[in-house]
Design a protein around this motif. Structure first.
Motif, PDB file in Angstrom:
ATOM      1  N   ALA A 257      38.477  20.955  11.001  1.00 10.00           N
ATOM      2  CA  ALA A 257      38.636  22.397  10.815  1.00 10.00           C
ATOM      3  C   ALA A 257      39.960  22.687  10.131  1.00 10.00           C
ATOM      4  O   ALA A 257      40.875  21.844  10.095  1.00 10.00           O
ATOM      5  N   LYS A 258      40.061  23.893   9.610  1.00 10.36           N
ATOM      6  CA  LYS A 258      41.311  24.385   9.055  1.00 10.36           C
ATOM      7  C   LYS A 258      42.119  25.001  10.183  1.00 10.36           C
ATOM      8  O   LYS A 258      41.680  25.952  10.832  1.00 10.36           O
ATOM      9  N   LEU A 259      43.297  24.463  10.447  1.00 17.72           N
ATOM     10  CA  LEU A 259      44.148  24.925  11.540  1.00 17.72           C
ATOM     11  C   LEU A 259      45.231  25.834  10.980  1.00 17.72           C
ATOM     12  O   LEU A 259      46.051  25.408  10.156  1.00 17.72           O
ATOM     13  N   THR A 260      45.247  27.068  11.436  1.00 19.98           N
ATOM     14  CA  THR A 260      46.227  28.034  10.980  1.00 19.98           C
ATOM     15  C   THR A 260      47.096  28.473  12.148  1.00 19.98           C
ATOM     16  O   THR A 260      46.771  28.232  13.311  1.00 19.98           O
ATOM     17  N   GLY A 261      48.199  29.120  11.830  1.00 18.53           N
ATOM     18  CA  GLY A 261      49.094  29.587  12.880  1.00 18.53           C
ATOM     19  C   GLY A 261      49.903  28.441  13.462  1.00 18.53           C
ATOM     20  O   GLY A 261      50.255  27.471  12.776  1.00 18.53           O
ATOM     21  N   THR A 262      50.187  28.535  14.752  1.00 20.38           N
ATOM     22  CA  THR A 262      50.960  27.519  15.467  1.00 20.38           C
ATOM     23  C   THR A 262      50.027  26.693  16.340  1.00 20.38           C
ATOM     24  O   THR A 262      49.358  27.235  17.223  1.00 20.38           O
ATOM     25  N   ASN A 263      50.006  25.393  16.110  1.00 18.88           N
ATOM     26  CA  ASN A 263      49.069  24.506  16.792  1.00 18.88           C
ATOM     27  C   ASN A 263      49.816  23.394  17.503  1.00 18.88           C
ATOM     28  O   ASN A 263      50.687  22.745  16.910  1.00 18.88           O
ATOM     29  N   GLN A 264      49.472  23.180  18.763  1.00 13.42           N
ATOM     30  CA  GLN A 264      50.070  22.111  19.565  1.00 13.42           C
ATOM     31  C   GLN A 264      48.964  21.209  20.080  1.00 13.42           C
ATOM     32  O   GLN A 264      48.092  21.653  20.828  1.00 13.42           O
TER      33      GLN A 264
END
Length: 328
Positions: A257-264
């Motif tokens: 998937a396309k991960l946007t924003g802040t990802n942990q």
């Protein structure tokens, strides 16, 4: 020499005290058993709850179906198929009066609740302490399945789906602002999910969700099971998740998937696999590994843009994290 002898005496006293405590424990255990206590017991019991009285097909009118703003489904050991149709309905494939084919359905605050029975449960008693084992609570002799129908293109405010030990398949897209999915030892297979906030918890089961779109926040927790978000055979750009917080303990998590924003994203002793659209330059990566491995694949892409899609933090303890990128 004197110091060594003194240390030897302290060790002997410690071992003597430890032996006395162990002996006292054995004597207490024998005394408890002789007085009627239970050392160990395994029991498989029937669980007959009087609230499961409904059977056969239950259908809401189109007007009542239009008033439903949320769903709350709690499934145990049955196989469930959720499809789209004209109105809300539930239909077991067995219309007899057996416990396995019954269910509990009601509407409260415009939320449609469905519970299916758990007709057996396993308990282990050790030293008079009884523990219920949910993973052994499936009635292995039951093959009852249910078909649940939801209105076409219905947008729910919330959707809660819990699966203990059965299998649930959702063929048509589900749209709900706040969605919670829980899988114990069963399986969940979804094609199409759109949510503002999404929470997923996988125990020892499996979860597969393709064509997923989360606009606000997504949280996933995987124990010893497997979770797959997005189909790795298709383009990961078809799936989009914003602000993902993912934790994998011993199991496996695959994300395309396309991960946007802040990802942990954290991985303890399991495996985490990422397939991202674009290239490595489209993401701000930070990574930390204790004794595990974090590997990045080839990030070259002919038509890659310079846009930054999101920030991704990777943390690995003993497991493996593999990050790959969509090929042009």
């Amino acid at each position: 020499m004197a110091r060594h002898v003194k240390a030897m005496k302290k060790r002997d006293k410690f071992l003597l005290a430890l032996s006395c405590i162990f002996l006292i424990g054995i004597l207490c255990l024998i005394a408890g058993i002789s007085m009627g206590g239970t050392l160990f017991a395994f029991r498989l019991n029937q669980n007959i709850n009087p609230k499961y009285t409904q059977n056969g097909t239950f259908t809401l009118s189109e007007k009542d179906s239009g008033l439903i703003t949320g769903i709350d489904f709690d499934f145990h050991c049955q196989d469930i198929t959720i499809q789209r149709g004209d109105t809300c309905s539930i239909q077991p494939d067995d219309d007899t009066d057996s416990l396995e084919s019954k269910y509990y359905s009601y509407i409260k605050d415009n939320v449609w609740h469905i519970e299916t029975p758990n007709s057996s449960n396993a308990t282990i008693t050790f030293l008079d302490h009884t523990v219920r084992i949910p993973f052994l609570s499936k009635n292995w002799d039951s093959d009852v399945s249910y078909t649940i129908t939801l209105p076409l293109e219905k947008h729910f405010d919330r959707a809660n789906i819990s699966i203990a030990a059965g299998d649930c398949e959702i063929d048509d897209a589900l749209t709900a602002d706040n969605t919670t999915l829980k899988v114990g030892a069963g399986s969940l297979d979804m094609t199409g999910l759109t949510a503002k906030q999404l929470s997923i918890k996988i125990g020892a089961g499996d979860g597969t969700i393709d064509k997923i779109h989360v606009s606000d926040h997504c949280t996933t927790k995987v124990g010893v099971g497997d979770l797959e978000l997005g189909d790795t055979d298709n383009s990961p750009g078809e799936n989009k998740i914003n602000n993902l917080n993912s934790k994998t303990a011993v199991g496996n998590t695959d994300i395309a998937a396309k991960l946007t924003g802040t990802n942990q994203l954290e991985c303890a002793t399991g495996d985490l696999s990422l397939l991202l659209p674009g290239s490595k330059s489209n993401y701000n990566f930070t990574s930390h590994s204790s004794m595990g491995d974090i590997c990045f694949g080839d990030s070259t892409k002919d038509d890659s843009s310079t846009d930054v899609y999101g920030d991704i933090s990777l943390k690995c303890s003993l497991g493996d994290i593999d990050v790959d990128f969509e090929r042009s």
